[in-house]
Design a protein around this motif. Structure first.
Motif, PDB file in Angstrom:
ATOM      1  N   MET A  81      40.443  19.457 -41.303  1.00 40.31           N
ATOM      2  CA  MET A  81      39.867  18.931 -42.498  1.00 40.31           C
ATOM      3  C   MET A  81      38.760  20.222 -42.937  1.00 40.31           C
ATOM      4  SD  MET A  81      38.065  15.317 -42.979  1.00 40.31           S
ATOM      5  CE  MET A  81      39.521  14.396 -42.861  1.00 40.31           C
TER       6      MET A  81
ATOM      7  N   GLU B  62      32.778  10.641 -36.195  1.00 39.98           N
ATOM      8  CA  GLU B  62      34.111  11.449 -36.227  1.00 39.98           C
ATOM      9  C   GLU B  62      34.303  12.330 -36.939  1.00 39.98           C
ATOM     10  OE1 GLU B  62      37.134   9.269 -34.827  1.00 39.98           O
ATOM     11  OE2 GLU B  62      35.940   8.075 -33.699  1.00 39.98           O
ATOM     12  N   ASN B  63      33.549  12.618 -38.085  1.00 36.05           N
ATOM     13  CA  ASN B  63      33.693  13.533 -39.012  1.00 36.05           C
ATOM     14  C   ASN B  63      32.451  14.463 -39.470  1.00 36.05           C
ATOM     15  OD1 ASN B  63      35.610  14.741 -40.711  1.00 36.05           O
ATOM     16  ND2 ASN B  63      35.090  13.689 -42.441  1.00 36.05           N
TER      17      ASN B  63
ATOM     18  N   GLU C 180      32.169   6.050 -37.759  1.00 34.03           N
ATOM     19  CA  GLU C 180      33.034   6.497 -38.627  1.00 34.03           C
ATOM     20  C   GLU C 180      32.340   7.944 -39.141  1.00 34.03           C
ATOM     21  OE1 GLU C 180      31.743   3.318 -39.612  1.00 34.03           O
ATOM     22  OE2 GLU C 180      33.584   2.288 -38.839  1.00 34.03           O
ATOM     23  N   GLU C 181      31.278   8.012 -39.394  1.00 31.21           N
ATOM     24  CA  GLU C 181      30.498   9.305 -39.566  1.00 31.21           C
ATOM     25  C   GLU C 181      30.536   9.988 -38.399  1.00 31.21           C
ATOM     26  OE1 GLU C 181      27.102   8.186 -42.871  1.00 31.21           O
ATOM     27  OE2 GLU C 181      26.572   7.707 -40.750  1.00 31.21           O
TER      28      GLU C 181
ATOM     29  N   GLU D 289      29.800  17.579 -39.697  1.00 32.22           N
ATOM     30  CA  GLU D 289      29.697  18.842 -40.160  1.00 32.22           C
ATOM     31  C   GLU D 289      29.515  19.585 -38.586  1.00 32.22           C
ATOM     32  OE1 GLU D 289      27.038  20.255 -42.831  1.00 32.22           O
ATOM     33  OE2 GLU D 289      28.280  19.864 -44.588  1.00 32.22           O
TER      34      GLU D 289
ATOM     35  N   ASP E 274      34.642  18.094 -46.920  1.00 28.44           N
ATOM     36  CA  ASP E 274      34.868  16.664 -46.398  1.00 28.44           C
ATOM     37  C   ASP E 274      34.117  16.196 -45.239  1.00 28.44           C
ATOM     38  OD1 ASP E 274      38.393  17.566 -47.309  1.00 28.44           O
ATOM     39  OD2 ASP E 274      36.800  16.441 -48.453  1.00 28.44           O
ATOM     40  N   LYS E 275      33.251  17.086 -44.657  1.00 36.68           N
ATOM     41  CA  LYS E 275      32.500  16.608 -43.632  1.00 36.68           C
ATOM     42  C   LYS E 275      31.152  15.987 -43.683  1.00 36.68           C
ATOM     43  CE  LYS E 275      34.878  18.770 -40.341  1.00 36.68           C
ATOM     44  NZ  LYS E 275      35.536  17.834 -39.221  1.00 36.68           N
TER      45      LYS E 275
END
Length: 129
Positions: A1, A120-121, A117-118, A123, A5-6
């Motif tokens: 990704m 997992e993604n 959820e945050e 920066e 999108d991070k």
């Protein structure tokens, strides 16, 4: 990704951004460093770029207006599951070395925990060598 999108680890209030612009006009490029000492757990210091050298394995969690925001390695381990919001308050904090001090202001960080959820993604961070 892709990085765009991070989830960012760092944000800034409008009030703090106004102070940063004022400091940039006076001092040029800036940097931030948040130490893990007894009084500075929520008070980052603002320096001219290169005015402070992060220690080995300190974490750069993002940028504000293109200026790096570094965290003490041990403090980062404590707060790594949290989002940092840079704010500014009227008055002097315990540090006194930060560039906003002569303006009668103090930078401060507010924290909030990331959601599952945050987490997992997020920066990626950069570590000093």
């Amino acid at each position: 990704m892709e990085t765009k999108d991070k989830i960012s680890r760092l944000s800034v209030t409008d009030e703090a951004m106004e102070v940063i612009w004022e400091l940039e006009k006076k001092h040029g490029e800036l940097m931030f460093y948040q130490a893990g000492g007894c009084c500075e757990g929520t008070q980052p210091q603002c320096f001219e770029k290169g005015g402070y050298f992060p220690r080995m394995n300190d974490a750069m969690i993002g940028t504000i207006n293109g200026f790096e925001f570094w965290i003490d390695r041990d403090l980062f381990e404590y707060w790594k599951y949290s989002h940092f919001t840079l704010d500014v308050l009227e008055g002097w904090g315990p540090g006194g070395f930060s560039l906003e001090t002569p303006l009668g202001k103090t930078f401060k960080v507010h924290y909030r925990l990331f959601t599952a959820e945050e987490l997992e993604n997020l920066e990626p961070i950069k570590r000093s060598e």
